[in-house]
Design an enzyme around this catalytic site. Structure first.
Site, PDB file in Angstrom:
ATOM      1  N   LYS A  75       0.863  -1.184   0.000  1.00  0.00           N
ATOM      2  CA  LYS A  75       0.000   0.000   0.000  1.00  0.00           C
ATOM      3  C   LYS A  75       0.899   1.234   0.000  1.00  0.00           C
ATOM      4  CE  LYS A  75      -3.834   1.821   2.874  1.00  0.00           C
ATOM      5  NZ  LYS A  75      -4.602   1.583   4.125  1.00  0.00           N
ATOM      6  N   SER A 150      -9.690   1.413   3.185  1.00  0.00           N
ATOM      7  CA  SER A 150      -8.832   2.255   2.377  1.00  0.00           C
ATOM      8  C   SER A 150      -7.780   1.481   1.568  1.00  0.00           C
ATOM      9  CB  SER A 150      -8.109   3.259   3.274  1.00  0.00           C
ATOM     10  OG  SER A 150      -7.207   2.605   4.139  1.00  0.00           O
ATOM     11  N   SER A 174      -9.821  -1.154   7.214  1.00  0.00           N
ATOM     12  CA  SER A 174      -9.214  -0.905   5.903  1.00  0.00           C
ATOM     13  C   SER A 174      -8.478  -2.092   5.281  1.00  0.00           C
ATOM     14  CB  SER A 174      -8.258   0.282   5.986  1.00  0.00           C
ATOM     15  OG  SER A 174      -8.978   1.476   6.087  1.00  0.00           O
TER      16      SER A 174
END
Lengths: 484, 94
Positions: A75, A150, A174
Site C-alpha cells: 500500500k 482504504s 481498511s
C-alpha cells in the site's frame, strides 16, 4: 495455468523444485499487470526495472531469503527508500522517503521483490478507494464497483492476480472490508503485533499493518516474516511470535465460537447474514461449539471511532506544514498563511473533513463531551469483548453490511460511507486481531466472514480460517466476471 | 444541526486550513450531521468509567541512549520544497 495465478506457497514450491525461476515468476506478474491494470488501476506506481533486477539476483542467489524472488505489493502508505510514497495525496505527490518501513524492510530482507505501490484512500481515510487524489481503483469482480478501502489497491491487486500478496493497514476496517469486497484473505493483526515504523500515521492508537493474500496459508507465511517487536516502534510488543504455519490444521473440534447477535441485525444485508450463518453451521458440523452472545455496546463503536480516529488524525496530520516535505504554497507572505494554504491545496476533501471533525472534538469546550466521552465508550467496547473471550476462543460475524457497492454511489454522503465500517471498527477500538475470509458469493459478488480473536492470538484465527477453507472448499476465489 | 459558518471558521483556523466559502458551507452541514450521529454516545451512562486511550499495558518504553548514525543531511533536505544554504526557507515569522 499461468504463474501469476498461483499463491505464494505454490510459487515457493515450484521455485524450490527449480520448476520456475524468479525471473519467470516476476515476468509473469508484469505480463498480468500490463494485461489488466488499465481496467483495475490498483497501482499508483510500479517498480518494474528494480523488480526484474532483484528477480535475477534471486536466481543467482544474490538476493536470498525465505521468500527469495517472490513478488509482493505495498500500500502506498509504507515508506520505501528511494521510491515515491504518496499516501494517495497531492500533499505527498513527490515525496521520496529516505528509509524503508520495518514491515517492508523485513519482506525485502527475506528476499521479497517489491512490484509497486498500491492505491488507497488518501491518508487511509475512506472505505472505497474513491478518495485517492489520483484515481479510483475498480473491483476485479465487477469493474463498475469499488474494491473497498482504504487498502483497496492492495485487495484488488491480489484479487486480479497482479501480486500473490500485499501489505495494507487497518485503522477501522481498511484491510478486512476491501478483502471482503474483493474475495481475498485479509488479516489485521493485534495492535502491537507488527511494527508501524515507516508507515504514515492516520490514527496511532488504532492503526495496524496486515496482510492480503489469496489463501490462509500465505497469510501465515507472511505473518511469520513481519510480526514481532521492533525497537523503532515502542508500541510493538515483546510477545513471542509463534510459527503461524503450525496452525494450518483443520482440527477445530471443541473450539468455542461466539456469534454476536448485534452483528446480524438491522442494516446488514439478509443474504450476507445467511451466508455467514451457513458457514457457522459448517463449523458446527466439523465439531465446533457455536453459541449466540451479545456485545451490547456494538452500536456505539462507530460514532466513538469517528471521534477518536479523527482526533488522532488531526494531531498526526499537523506535521504536513509545507516546510520539511510535501506540497508548499509559495505565494503566502507570512508563515501561518503558508501553512494553511499548503494544507488546503495538498489535502483532499475527506482529509479536510476528518481534520476538521477531529479538531472540533479536541477543541476547548467540546473535549469532554466528544473526545473524552468516546474514550470511555471505548473501554465499554473493550470490556464487552473481554467478557466474551473469557468463555470463547473466537468470534465469527459478517465483515461488511453489504457486498461491494457501485463507484460513485456513496461518494456524496460522508455519513453513509462511514456506515460501511460498522462491523469492523469495534475490533480496532479494542485492539484485537481480525481476519476476513471469503465465505461465498451473493449475486456474483464475494461475501466476507470476519473472525475476531483474543489479543496476540492470530494463531487461532489462522487455524479457524484454514479449517473453513478445508471444510467449505472455498479457497482462492477468482472473479467470474469483470477481470478474468 | 448544522454548525455556524463562524464555528467552521474557528475550527479551520485551529486546524490551519484555509477553506473556500463553498467548503465552509458544505462542512457546516456535513460536520453537523456527523456530530449529531456521534452524539449518540451520550445515550450511554459512563459514570465511573475510566477513559481508554491506549489498549496496551505499556506506558513508558525506555532504551539505552546510544549514538547511532543518522540519515545524511542532504538526503533529508532533498524532500524540502524550498531549501536555501542547506536550510529550510520559510516566510518571515517575526
Amino acid at each position: 495455468m499461468e504463474l501469476y495465478e498461483l499463491t505464494l506457497h505454490e510459487l515457493l514450491t515450484l521455485h524450490n523444485n527449480k520448476q520456475a525461476s524468479s525471473e519467470e515468476i516476476v515476468n509473469s506478474i508484469f505480463k498480468r499487470i500490463h494485461q489488466v491494470e488499465g481496467d483495475v488501476k490498483a497501482f499508483i506506481s510500479l517498480d518494474e526495472d528494480t523488480a526484474r533486477q532483484k528477480a535475477r539476483a534471486a536466481d543467482s542467489e544474490k538476493w536470498p531469503g525465505k521468500i527469495a524472488g517472490m513478488p509482493f505489493g505495498l500500500k502506498d502508505i509504507f515508506c520505501t527508500r528511494g521510491l515515491k510514497t504518496t499516501c494517495a495525496s497531492r500533499m505527498l505527490e513527490n515525496f521520496v522517503p529516505t528509509y524503508d518501513s520495518t514491515a517492508g524492510a523485513r519482506l525485502n530482507a527475506a528476499g521479497g521483490v517489491l512490484i509497486g505501490k498500491l492505491n488507497m484512500d488518501e491518508f487511509a481515510m475512506g472505505s472505497s478507494t474513491e478518495q485517492s487524489a489520483f484515481f479510483a481503483t475498480h473491483n476485479p469482480w465487477d469493474l463498475t464497483r469499488v474494491p473497498g478501502g482504504s487498502s483497496g489497491g492492495s485487495a484488488a491487486a491480489v484479487s486480479a492476480d497482479e501480486v500473490p500478496f500485499a501489505l495494507g493497514t487497518d485503522t477501522g476496517g481498511s484491510i478486512r472490508q476491501p478483502a471482503a469486497f474483493c474475495g481475498v484473505v485479509g488479516l489485521r493483526p493485534t495492535y502491537g503485533r507488527v511494527s508501524r515504523w515507516g508507515v504514515i500515521a492516520y490514527a496511532s492508537s488504532l492503526d495496524q499493518v496486515g496482510v492480503f493474500s489469496k489463501d490462509v496459508e500465505d497469510c501465515a507465511l507472511v505473518m511469520n516474516l513481519i510480526a514481532g517487536r521492533d525497537p523503532r516502534d515502542a508500541t510493538s510488543l515483546e510477545v513471542e511470535v509463534p510459527d503461524y504455519t503450525a496452525y494450518l490444521d483443520a482440527g477445530i473440534k471443541g473450539m468455542k465460537i461466539a456469534c454476536p447477535r448485534e452483528y446480524f441485525g438491522q442494516g446488514v444485508d439478509a443474504g450476507i447474514q445467511e451466508a455467514v450463518k451457513k458457514a457457522l453451521q459448517k463449523y458446527e458440523e466439523a465439531g465446533a461449539i457455536v453459541e449466540e452472545v451479545s456485545l451490547p455496546h456494538s452500536q456505539y463503536a462507530l460514532p466513538a471511532y469517528y471521534l477518536v480516529a479523527t482526533a488522532e488524525a488531526s494531531a498526526n496530520l499537523a506535521r504536513f506544514d509545507g516546510v520539511r516535505y510535501g506540497l508548499r504554497d509559495g505565494q503566502a507572505d507570512n508563515v501561518i498563511d503558508m501553512f494553511s494554504n499548503s494544507r488546503s491545496r495538498g489535502f483532499g476533501s475527506e482529509v479536510k473533513r476528518r481534520i476538521m471533525l477531529g479538531t472540533y472534538a479536541l477543541s476547548s469546550g467540546y473535549y469532554d463531551a466528544y473526545y473524552l466521552k468516546a474514550l470511555k465508550v471505548r473501554r465499554l467496547i473493550y470490556e464487552d469483548f473481554q467478557k466474551v473471550f473469557n468463555e470463547f476462543d473466537l468470534i465469527v460475524a459478517p465483515t461488511t453490511p453489504t457486498t461491494a457497492f457501485k463507484i460513485g454511489e456513496q461518494i456524496g454522503d460522508p455519513l453513509t460511507l462511514y456506515m460501511n465500517d460498522i462491523l469492523t471498527v469495534p475490533v480496532n477500538m479494542a485492539g484485537l486481531p481480525g481476519i476476513s475470509i471469503p465465505c461465498g458469493l451473493l449475486n456474483g459478488l464475494p461475501v466476507g466472514m470476519q473472525l475476531i480473536g483474543k489479543p496476540f492470538d492470530e494463531g487461532t484465527l489462522i487455524k479457524a480460517a484454514y479449517a473453513y477453507e478445508e471444510i467449505s472448499g472455498i479457497r482462492c476465489l477468482k472473479p467470474q466476471q469483470g477481470v478474468i | 444541526m448544522a454548525l455556524t459558518i463562524k464555528e467552521v471558521e474557528h475550527v479551520a483556523m485551529l486546524a490551519r486550513l484555509s477553506l473556500s466559502q463553498q467548503e465552509k458551507e458544505t462542512f457546516a452541514v456535513q460536520l453537523g450531521t456527523i456530530l449529531e450521529y456521534a452524539s449518540t454516545i451520550n445515550q450511554l451512562n459512563t459514570d465511573g468509567v475510566e477513559p481508554l486511550d491506549h489498549i496496551l499495558p505499556v506506558f513508558n518504553v525506555f532504551r539505552e541512549d546510544q549514538v547511532e548514525p543518522s540519515a545524511p543531511r542532504e538526503e533529508i533536505l532533498s524532500n524540502g520544497p524550498l531549501i536555501e544554504d542547506g536550510q529550510y526557507r520559510v516566510p518571515k515569522i517575526l
